[in-house]
Design a protein around this motif. Structure first.
Motif, mmCIF file in Angstrom:
data_model
loop_
_atom_site.group_PDB
_atom_site.id
_atom_site.type_symbol
_atom_site.label_atom_id
_atom_site.label_comp_id
_atom_site.label_asym_id
_atom_site.label_seq_id
_atom_site.Cartn_x
_atom_site.Cartn_y
_atom_site.Cartn_z
ATOM 1 N N GLY A 69 0.816 -1.203 0.000
ATOM 2 C CA GLY A 69 0.000 0.000 0.000
ATOM 3 C C GLY A 69 0.850 1.253 0.000
ATOM 4 N N ALA A 70 0.364 2.275 -0.660
ATOM 5 C CA ALA A 70 1.086 3.545 -0.756
ATOM 6 C C ALA A 70 0.105 4.641 -1.113
ATOM 7 N N ASP A 71 0.484 5.863 -0.741
ATOM 8 C CA ASP A 71 -0.297 7.031 -1.133
ATOM 9 C C ASP A 71 0.163 7.585 -2.473
ATOM 10 N N LEU A 72 1.425 7.304 -2.815
ATOM 11 C CA LEU A 72 2.025 7.859 -4.023
ATOM 12 C C LEU A 72 3.211 7.010 -4.440
ATOM 13 N N LEU A 73 3.369 6.822 -5.748
ATOM 14 C CA LEU A 73 4.560 6.187 -6.313
ATOM 15 C C LEU A 73 5.367 7.265 -7.020
ATOM 16 N N ILE A 74 6.640 7.377 -6.649
ATOM 17 C CA ILE A 74 7.558 8.288 -7.318
ATOM 18 C C ILE A 74 8.604 7.438 -8.038
ATOM 19 N N VAL A 75 8.778 7.665 -9.323
ATOM 20 C CA VAL A 75 9.810 6.976 -10.095
ATOM 21 C C VAL A 75 10.765 8.036 -10.613
ATOM 22 N N ASN A 76 12.025 7.909 -10.212
ATOM 23 C CA ASN A 76 13.004 8.946 -10.524
ATOM 24 C C ASN A 76 13.132 9.219 -12.018
ATOM 25 N N LYS A 77 12.977 8.181 -12.830
ATOM 26 C CA LYS A 77 13.146 8.423 -14.268
ATOM 27 C C LYS A 77 12.461 7.333 -15.087
ATOM 28 N N PHE A 78 11.712 7.759 -16.076
ATOM 29 C CA PHE A 78 11.252 6.864 -17.124
ATOM 30 C C PHE A 78 12.356 6.937 -18.168
ATOM 31 N N GLY A 79 13.283 5.997 -18.082
ATOM 32 C CA GLY A 79 14.486 6.044 -18.904
ATOM 33 C C GLY A 79 14.475 5.048 -20.045
ATOM 34 N N LYS A 80 15.641 4.742 -20.526
ATOM 35 C CA LYS A 80 15.809 3.850 -21.679
ATOM 36 C C LYS A 80 15.207 2.469 -21.417
ATOM 37 N N HIS A 81 15.435 1.942 -20.230
ATOM 38 C CA HIS A 81 14.891 0.603 -19.937
ATOM 39 C C HIS A 81 13.369 0.613 -19.946
ATOM 40 N N GLU A 82 12.770 1.638 -19.379
ATOM 41 C CA GLU A 82 11.313 1.742 -19.400
ATOM 42 C C GLU A 82 10.813 1.946 -20.827
ATOM 43 N N ALA A 83 11.518 2.753 -21.594
ATOM 44 C CA ALA A 83 11.132 2.990 -22.993
ATOM 45 C C ALA A 83 11.146 1.690 -23.797
ATOM 46 N N GLY A 117 12.468 -2.230 -16.702
ATOM 47 C CA GLY A 117 12.604 -1.294 -15.594
ATOM 48 C C GLY A 117 11.300 -1.128 -14.829
ATOM 49 N N PHE A 118 10.931 0.103 -14.547
ATOM 50 C CA PHE A 118 9.765 0.414 -13.720
ATOM 51 C C PHE A 118 8.446 0.431 -14.483
ATOM 52 N N ARG A 119 8.469 0.094 -15.730
ATOM 53 C CA ARG A 119 7.262 0.174 -16.559
ATOM 54 C C ARG A 119 6.088 -0.609 -15.968
ATOM 55 N N ASP A 120 6.309 -1.873 -15.586
ATOM 56 C CA ASP A 120 5.222 -2.678 -15.031
ATOM 57 C C ASP A 120 4.774 -2.173 -13.669
ATOM 58 N N VAL A 121 5.707 -1.649 -12.867
ATOM 59 C CA VAL A 121 5.360 -1.110 -11.553
ATOM 60 C C VAL A 121 4.474 0.125 -11.717
ATOM 61 N N ILE A 122 4.802 0.977 -12.677
ATOM 62 C CA ILE A 122 3.972 2.156 -12.952
ATOM 63 C C ILE A 122 2.560 1.714 -13.342
ATOM 64 N N ALA A 123 2.476 0.750 -14.248
ATOM 65 C CA ALA A 123 1.168 0.259 -14.705
ATOM 66 C C ALA A 123 0.390 -0.363 -13.546
ATOM 67 N N ALA A 147 8.445 7.878 -25.910
ATOM 68 C CA ALA A 147 8.122 6.534 -25.419
ATOM 69 C C ALA A 147 7.186 6.603 -24.218
ATOM 70 N N PHE A 148 7.409 7.577 -23.328
ATOM 71 C CA PHE A 148 6.530 7.722 -22.171
ATOM 72 C C PHE A 148 5.124 8.115 -22.619
ATOM 73 N N GLU A 149 5.026 9.057 -23.536
ATOM 74 C CA GLU A 149 3.705 9.492 -24.001
ATOM 75 C C GLU A 149 2.952 8.343 -24.664
ATOM 76 N N SER A 150 3.663 7.496 -25.388
ATOM 77 C CA SER A 150 3.037 6.317 -25.980
ATOM 78 C C SER A 150 2.566 5.357 -24.886
ATOM 79 N N PHE A 151 3.410 5.118 -23.907
ATOM 80 C CA PHE A 151 3.075 4.242 -22.778
ATOM 81 C C PHE A 151 1.854 4.779 -22.025
ATOM 82 N N ALA A 152 1.823 6.077 -21.768
ATOM 83 C CA ALA A 152 0.742 6.693 -20.999
ATOM 84 C C ALA A 152 -0.527 6.899 -21.826
ATOM 85 N N GLU A 153 -0.445 6.677 -23.116
ATOM 86 C CA GLU A 153 -1.583 6.800 -24.022
ATOM 87 C C GLU A 153 -2.276 8.157 -23.908
ATOM 88 N N GLY A 154 -1.484 9.207 -23.692
ATOM 89 C CA GLY A 154 -2.018 10.556 -23.635
ATOM 90 C C GLY A 154 -2.743 10.908 -22.343
#
Length: 173
Positions: free
Chosen positions: A95-109, A113-119, A139-146
């Motif tokens: 449980g958490a109130d907020l998830l902070i990810v320092n960077k959506f970087g090359k691995h996430e793109a 990396g953190f892509r599945d955790v964000i989802a 890559a982030f905008e594509s992942f976030a679907e706008g």
């Protein structure tokens, strides 16, 4: 969906902004999970060492590799990154109130990396704040679907967003 990103103009500035925000939120008693990046200058004038602190008070992991003074290219240690991802995933499941990810970087793109955790956090309706650079923005905008919003990298703007997205969770309790 409560997904936002921020981009600060200078090298390492996003890291500093997110680290300060996480400290302020922890002081207020907010349950944050994720990572913040800490960059340390090196005595040999080489590129800085990169560490991540797993939130809220987990370990600090070195995510950069020393590849020598002549090395060019990515210095990220993928195994260390994946270790931090695993630790955050466990923390998120508690449980958490907020998830902070320092960077959506090359691995996430590239889907790692953190892509599945964000989802997963988005699916759990946990607000997510991600640091981003211009290189990985498409890559982030594509992942976030706008559906992600950009926030100014100013502490007051970030805090206002956090207050807004966590207030609705407080009202449900």
């Amino acid at each position: 969906m409560k997904l936002a990103y921020t981009m600060a103009p200078g090298r390492g500035d996003t890291d500093l902004v997110l680290e300060r925000l996480a400290a302020n939120l922890a002081a207020r008693g907010l349950r944050c999970c994720g990572t913040v990046q800490i960059n340390s200058e090196r005595a040999d004038a080489g590129p800085c060492d990169m560490d991540v602190r797993v939130l809220p008070d987990g370990p600090v992991l070195r995510i950069s590799q020393d590849l020598g003074s002549q090395a060019r290219g990515c210095r990220l240690d993928p195994a260390a990154l994946e270790t931090s991802v695993g630790l955050v995933k466990v923390s998120l499941s508690s449980g958490a109130d907020l998830l902070i990810v320092n960077k959506f970087g090359k691995h996430e793109a590239e889907g790692r990396g953190f892509r599945d955790v964000i989802a997963e956090a988005v699916a759990m309706e946990i607000p997510v704040l991600v640091g981003l650079n211009a290189l990985n923005r498409p890559a982030f905008e594509s992942f976030a679907e706008g559906l992600a919003i950009q926030l100014p990298s100013e502490p007051a703007a970030l805090m206002a967003w956090v207050n807004e997205v966590t207030a609705s969770a407080d009202e449900l309790v």
